[in-house]
Write an enzyme that holds these catalytic residues in place. Structure first.
Site, short mmCIF file in Angstrom:
data_model
loop_
_atom_site.label_atom_id
_atom_site.label_comp_id
_atom_site.label_asym_id
_atom_site.label_seq_id
_atom_site.Cartn_x
_atom_site.Cartn_y
_atom_site.Cartn_z
N ILE A 47 0.88 -1.03 0.12
CA ILE A 47 0.11 -0.05 -0.22
C ILE A 47 0.93 1.09 0.06
O ILE A 47 0.48 2.14 -0.54
CB ILE A 47 -0.91 -0.14 1.29
CG1 ILE A 47 -1.77 -1.38 1.10
CG2 ILE A 47 -1.97 1.33 1.12
CD1 ILE A 47 -2.57 -1.54 2.47
N ASP A 65 11.97 2.77 5.24
CA ASP A 65 11.51 1.43 5.51
C ASP A 65 12.77 0.54 5.79
O ASP A 65 14.12 0.92 5.43
CB ASP A 65 11.26 1.31 3.99
CG ASP A 65 10.11 -0.29 3.97
OD1 ASP A 65 9.04 0.07 3.57
OD2 ASP A 65 10.72 -1.24 4.04
N GLY A 111 9.64 -4.92 2.94
CA GLY A 111 9.36 -4.27 1.70
C GLY A 111 10.17 -4.52 0.63
O GLY A 111 11.53 -5.33 0.72
N ASN A 137 6.83 -4.49 17.30
CA ASN A 137 6.94 -3.72 15.81
C ASN A 137 5.73 -2.56 15.75
O ASN A 137 6.06 -1.48 15.42
CB ASN A 137 6.92 -4.75 14.54
CG ASN A 137 7.51 -4.06 13.59
OD1 ASN A 137 8.42 -3.60 13.58
ND2 ASN A 137 6.84 -4.13 12.44
N TYR A 196 -2.97 -8.80 15.94
CA TYR A 196 -2.77 -7.72 14.79
C TYR A 196 -3.70 -6.54 14.87
O TYR A 196 -3.18 -5.55 15.23
CB TYR A 196 -2.52 -8.46 13.36
CG TYR A 196 -3.00 -7.25 12.21
CD1 TYR A 196 -2.01 -6.53 12.14
CD2 TYR A 196 -4.26 -7.25 11.57
CE1 TYR A 196 -1.86 -5.38 11.33
CE2 TYR A 196 -4.27 -6.25 10.62
CZ TYR A 196 -3.35 -5.39 10.44
OH TYR A 196 -3.29 -4.36 9.53
N LEU A 223 -5.90 -13.26 0.46
CA LEU A 223 -6.57 -14.08 -0.39
C LEU A 223 -6.46 -13.87 -2.13
O LEU A 223 -6.06 -14.49 -2.77
CB LEU A 223 -8.11 -13.88 -0.29
CG LEU A 223 -8.99 -14.56 -1.01
CD1 LEU A 223 -8.98 -16.13 -0.77
CD2 LEU A 223 -10.52 -14.27 -0.47
N PHE A 242 -9.70 -21.45 3.74
CA PHE A 242 -9.92 -21.72 5.14
C PHE A 242 -10.98 -21.49 5.67
O PHE A 242 -11.62 -20.20 6.03
CB PHE A 242 -8.84 -20.75 5.81
CG PHE A 242 -7.47 -20.94 5.28
CD1 PHE A 242 -6.97 -22.19 5.21
CD2 PHE A 242 -6.63 -19.98 4.65
CE1 PHE A 242 -5.48 -22.55 4.91
CE2 PHE A 242 -5.42 -20.25 4.39
CZ PHE A 242 -4.68 -21.27 4.42
N ASP A 252 -9.15 -15.39 12.32
CA ASP A 252 -10.03 -14.93 11.28
C ASP A 252 -11.44 -14.46 11.85
O ASP A 252 -12.04 -14.89 12.48
CB ASP A 252 -10.56 -15.81 10.21
CG ASP A 252 -9.33 -15.75 8.99
OD1 ASP A 252 -8.55 -15.00 8.90
OD2 ASP A 252 -9.25 -16.88 8.29
N1 UDP Z 1 -8.28 -16.88 2.48
C1 UDP Z 1 -8.11 -18.15 2.14
N2 UDP Z 1 -7.16 -18.80 1.49
C2 UDP Z 1 -5.96 -18.07 1.29
C3 UDP Z 1 -6.07 -16.80 1.89
C4 UDP Z 1 -6.84 -16.19 2.52
O1 UDP Z 1 -9.22 -18.96 2.30
O2 UDP Z 1 -5.04 -18.50 0.79
C5 UDP Z 1 -9.36 -16.48 3.72
C6 UDP Z 1 -8.94 -15.89 4.93
O3 UDP Z 1 -9.14 -17.30 5.78
C7 UDP Z 1 -10.00 -15.00 5.35
C8 UDP Z 1 -10.31 -14.47 3.90
O4 UDP Z 1 -9.66 -15.17 2.99
O5 UDP Z 1 -11.13 -15.75 5.47
C9 UDP Z 1 -9.52 -12.95 3.67
O6 UDP Z 1 -8.08 -13.13 4.27
P1 UDP Z 1 -6.64 -12.21 3.91
O7 UDP Z 1 -5.63 -12.70 4.52
O8 UDP Z 1 -6.72 -11.75 2.53
O9 UDP Z 1 -7.36 -10.80 4.83
P2 UDP Z 1 -7.73 -10.47 6.16
O10 UDP Z 1 -7.57 -11.83 7.08
O11 UDP Z 1 -6.81 -9.70 6.45
O12 UDP Z 1 -9.28 -10.11 5.96
#
Ligand code: UDP
Length: 324
Positions: free
Chosen positions: A12, A31, A36, A92, A141, A188, A205, A280
């Site tokens: 970003i 950075d 990065g 961090n 996080y 994702l 997942f 998640d």
């Molecule tokens: N996810 C998935 N497979 C992947 C990466 C992410 O199914 O290879 C799912 C993850 O479990 C979550 C959604 O996609 O439900 C978004 O995940 P991401 O890490 O992109 O964003 P964040 O968790 O920060 O919202």
């Protein structure tokens, strides 16, 4: 304006630097290059290689370069890693942010844009989520970003700082120059597109969430629209902390993202279902009414097809990411 961007070699951050320069600002990238990429640093930006914990170096750079505003992006951002190694995230993201803020106070820099996250809402009581809704992170996080916001609530008025915390929903998409390439990649859309490109298995997942198809819901926002929110925040002149959600207000399930990617790329994905990923959130969708009203923010690239299409173009042009 002379702007220092911590994390300006990241996904970003590199796009924010592109947009700052396009708008006629001067950009300094600060950075560590730990996560990065040097090739993501715009050739017209000055690069300072340093850690956010190095307050003396930061303050020196802020003074020497007569910096007027800081966009503080540098952070660890992976939900799963934050669950297994929370201490890294507090070191961090929390300690690092405090050092950035203290360097600004030392150098007399008054304007801060802080990259925050929808992860601090946890599992919301309602969607779309508004800024004053309950914050109850489901992972370290999100907790680390919430702690920084809470510190800023006290520090901003005490030192007359103008602080804007932008709570990003799911940044996605690419410009011609910069795209998403984390190592390892956990997000994702880049994982979906890499699987489309290589035919490798794509892990999904969690299929037992209380959503319309059992998979998690996210609000995807084009990285260029996110960058514009930062430029608008730099224009604030009133002192104190303001918090804004930045998202499109539309939720897509993981399966919907995968289906859209199959349509956009014309490739068939080899989807392998897996158990839930630790930490998640079930569903996050933004109300961005406040930033639209206060700062006049207007997303220009809102459709999921366009977002995935731009990421696909970048992925095809950079199949190995930034690796040389
Ligand atoms: N996810 C998935 N497979 C992947 C990466 C992410 O199914 O290879 C799912 C993850 O479990 C979550 C959604 O996609 O439900 C978004 O995940 P991401 O890490 O992109 O964003 P964040 O968790 O920060 O919202």
């Amino acid at each position: 304006m002379r702007v220092l961007v911590t994390g300006g070699a990241g996904y970003i951050g590199s796009v924010i630097v592109e947009e700052l320069l396009r708008a006629g600002h001067e950009a300094t990238v600060y950075d560590s290059l730990a996560r990065g990429h040097i090739d993501a640093v715009h050739p017209a930006a000055k690069l300072i290689c340093g850690m956010v914990q190095d307050r003396a170096l930061l303050a020196q750079q802020l003074r020497e370069r007569s910096i007027e505003a800081v966009i503080h992006m540098a952070a660890f951002i992976e939900v799963g890693e934050s669950v297994s190694r929370p201490e890294l995230y507090f070191q961090n993201n929390v300690v690092g942010s405090l050092e950035v803020i203290r360097a600004m106070i030392d150098a007399g820099v008054k304007n801060l844009v802080f990259s925050s996250t929808a992860a601090l809402y946890g599992d919301p009581e309602r969607v779309p989520i508004q800024e004053d809704d309950v914050t109850a992170p489901t992972n370290p996080y999100g907790e680390s970003k919430l702690i920084v916001e809470r510190m800023l609530r006290w520090i901003a008025p005490a030192h007359g700082l103008t602080v804007t915390a932008l709570r990003y929903f799911n940044a996605a998409g690419a410009t011609a120059m910069n795209g998403e390439a984390h190592t390892p990649e956990t997000h994702l859309i880049p994982n979906v597109l890499r699987a489309a490109l290589t035919g490798a298995p794509l892990y999904l997942f969690g299929t037992d969430y209380p959503t319309k198809d059992g998979t998690c819901v996210r609000d995807y926002i084009h990285v260029l629209d996110l960058a514009q929110a930062h430029l608008l925040a730099l224009g604030r002149t009133d002192a104190g902390l303001q918090i804004y959600n930045v998202g499109n207000g539309e939720g897509f399930t993981v399966r919907e993202v995968m289906e859209t990617a199959q349509r956009v790329t014309g490739r068939t994905l080899n989807i392998v279902t897996e158990p839930r990923r630790a930490g998640d959130q079930i569903a996050t969708v933004a109300s961005a009414a406040k930033i639209r009203r206060d700062l006049g923010w207007q997303p220009q690239h809102a459709g999921l097809d366009a977002i995935i299409g731009s990421a696909w173009a970048w992925q095809q042009a950079h199949p190995a990411g930034y690796q040389r």
